[in-house]
Write a protein that holds these residues in place. Sequence first.
Motif, PDB file in Angstrom:
ATOM      1  N   GLU A 152       0.967  -1.308  -0.145  1.00  0.00           N
ATOM      2  CA  GLU A 152       0.063  -0.001   0.019  1.00  0.00           C
ATOM      3  C   GLU A 152       0.738   1.212   0.106  1.00  0.00           C
ATOM      4  OE1 GLU A 152      -3.047   0.009   2.890  1.00  0.00           O
ATOM      5  OE2 GLU A 152      -3.703  -2.035   2.530  1.00  0.00           O
ATOM      6  N   LEU A 153       1.724   1.342   0.938  1.00  0.00           N
ATOM      7  CA  LEU A 153       2.801   2.351   0.749  1.00  0.00           C
ATOM      8  C   LEU A 153       3.495   2.646  -0.335  1.00  0.00           C
ATOM      9  CD1 LEU A 153       3.985   4.464   2.545  1.00  0.00           C
ATOM     10  CD2 LEU A 153       5.934   2.816   3.049  1.00  0.00           C
ATOM     11  N   LYS A 154       4.135   1.245  -1.108  1.00  0.00           N
ATOM     12  CA  LYS A 154       4.589   1.532  -2.545  1.00  0.00           C
ATOM     13  C   LYS A 154       3.647   2.246  -3.479  1.00  0.00           C
ATOM     14  CE  LYS A 154       7.199  -1.182  -5.926  1.00  0.00           C
ATOM     15  NZ  LYS A 154       6.919  -0.037  -6.641  1.00  0.00           N
ATOM     16  N   ALA A 155       2.279   1.626  -3.477  1.00  0.00           N
ATOM     17  CA  ALA A 155       1.576   2.278  -4.453  1.00  0.00           C
ATOM     18  C   ALA A 155       1.080   3.808  -4.126  1.00  0.00           C
ATOM     19  CB  ALA A 155      -0.015   1.447  -4.200  1.00  0.00           C
ATOM     20  N   LEU A 156       1.284   4.216  -2.757  1.00  0.00           N
ATOM     21  CA  LEU A 156       0.898   5.578  -2.644  1.00  0.00           C
ATOM     22  C   LEU A 156       2.163   6.412  -3.067  1.00  0.00           C
ATOM     23  CD1 LEU A 156      -0.580   5.550   0.899  1.00  0.00           C
ATOM     24  CD2 LEU A 156      -1.663   6.168  -1.300  1.00  0.00           C
ATOM     25  N   GLU A 157       3.515   5.903  -2.973  1.00  0.00           N
ATOM     26  CA  GLU A 157       4.505   6.392  -3.478  1.00  0.00           C
ATOM     27  C   GLU A 157       4.752   6.636  -4.805  1.00  0.00           C
ATOM     28  OE1 GLU A 157       7.660   4.070  -1.502  1.00  0.00           O
ATOM     29  OE2 GLU A 157       7.570   5.201   0.432  1.00  0.00           O
ATOM     30  N   ASP A 158       4.306   5.597  -5.646  1.00  0.00           N
ATOM     31  CA  ASP A 158       4.162   5.499  -7.102  1.00  0.00           C
ATOM     32  C   ASP A 158       3.043   6.707  -7.645  1.00  0.00           C
ATOM     33  OD1 ASP A 158       5.978   3.473  -7.098  1.00  0.00           O
ATOM     34  OD2 ASP A 158       4.535   1.980  -7.542  1.00  0.00           O
ATOM     35  N   LYS A 159       2.060   6.849  -6.889  1.00  0.00           N
ATOM     36  CA  LYS A 159       1.083   7.593  -7.192  1.00  0.00           C
ATOM     37  C   LYS A 159       1.506   9.193  -6.864  1.00  0.00           C
ATOM     38  CE  LYS A 159      -3.413   8.934  -8.406  1.00  0.00           C
ATOM     39  NZ  LYS A 159      -3.652   8.950  -9.476  1.00  0.00           N
ATOM     40  N   ALA A 160       2.293   9.311  -5.903  1.00  0.00           N
ATOM     41  CA  ALA A 160       2.664  10.471  -5.385  1.00  0.00           C
ATOM     42  C   ALA A 160       3.635  11.090  -6.771  1.00  0.00           C
ATOM     43  CB  ALA A 160       3.518  10.792  -4.096  1.00  0.00           C
ATOM     44  N   ARG A 161       4.523  10.082  -7.035  1.00  0.00           N
ATOM     45  CA  ARG A 161       5.537  10.387  -7.943  1.00  0.00           C
ATOM     46  C   ARG A 161       4.910  10.751  -9.446  1.00  0.00           C
ATOM     47  NH1 ARG A 161       7.696   5.782  -7.846  1.00  0.00           N
ATOM     48  NH2 ARG A 161       9.039   6.020  -6.005  1.00  0.00           N
ATOM     49  N   GLU A 162       3.829   9.788  -9.586  1.00  0.00           N
ATOM     50  CA  GLU A 162       3.331  10.313 -10.992  1.00  0.00           C
ATOM     51  C   GLU A 162       2.457  11.350 -10.887  1.00  0.00           C
ATOM     52  OE1 GLU A 162      -0.913   8.784 -12.794  1.00  0.00           O
ATOM     53  OE2 GLU A 162       0.216   6.978 -12.110  1.00  0.00           O
ATOM     54  N   LEU A 163       1.920  12.207  -9.860  1.00  0.00           N
ATOM     55  CA  LEU A 163       1.538  13.285  -9.810  1.00  0.00           C
ATOM     56  C   LEU A 163       2.360  14.425  -9.968  1.00  0.00           C
ATOM     57  CD1 LEU A 163      -1.179  12.502  -6.932  1.00  0.00           C
ATOM     58  CD2 LEU A 163      -1.695  13.057  -9.417  1.00  0.00           C
ATOM     59  N   LYS A 164       3.558  14.342  -9.228  1.00  0.00           N
ATOM     60  CA  LYS A 164       4.623  15.266  -9.202  1.00  0.00           C
ATOM     61  C   LYS A 164       5.137  15.186 -10.677  1.00  0.00           C
ATOM     62  CE  LYS A 164       9.042  16.601  -7.329  1.00  0.00           C
ATOM     63  NZ  LYS A 164      10.222  16.307  -6.240  1.00  0.00           N
ATOM     64  N   THR A 165       5.546  14.078 -11.331  1.00  0.00           N
ATOM     65  CA  THR A 165       5.846  14.435 -12.732  1.00  0.00           C
ATOM     66  C   THR A 165       4.885  15.086 -13.608  1.00  0.00           C
ATOM     67  OG1 THR A 165       7.081  12.235 -12.569  1.00  0.00           O
ATOM     68  CG2 THR A 165       6.588  12.788 -14.634  1.00  0.00           C
ATOM     69  N   ARG A 166       3.350  14.820 -13.349  1.00  0.00           N
ATOM     70  CA  ARG A 166       2.525  15.528 -14.121  1.00  0.00           C
ATOM     71  C   ARG A 166       2.613  16.933 -14.074  1.00  0.00           C
ATOM     72  NH1 ARG A 166      -3.336  13.675 -13.174  1.00  0.00           N
ATOM     73  NH2 ARG A 166      -2.415  11.586 -13.316  1.00  0.00           N
TER      74      ARG A 166
END
Length: 108
Positions: free
Chosen positions: A10-24
């Motif tokens: 769950e933490l990895k999924a949240l980190e991936d989502k945060a990274r995707e949002l920052k990239t966008r």
Amino acid sequence: MRKPRDYDSELKALEDKARELKTRKVQQLGELVIATGADSLSTEELAGALVAIAENKEAGRREAWAKRGAAFFQGRARRSASTPDRNAGGAPTQPGGAQPASGSTGAA
């Protein structure tokens, strides 16, 4: 008995989502700089202007900038609607890109 939660995944999924949002966000800010023509400024000029804007606390001036920005996006939306193949040579625009919905305000 309940299945135990996998906190690591769950933490990895949240980190991936945060990274995707920052990239966008970074991509959209770059698109905004290009769309406004500010990419012709030097890095120092652009950074200085942004620092001055961020430090400005005058409500009237900030409101004037917001109105000017809204007018920019509304004019751009009208131009792009009348010429649908205008972006043929560039990167495809993404839904929810740097252009806010009509009448919306706020920072990215």
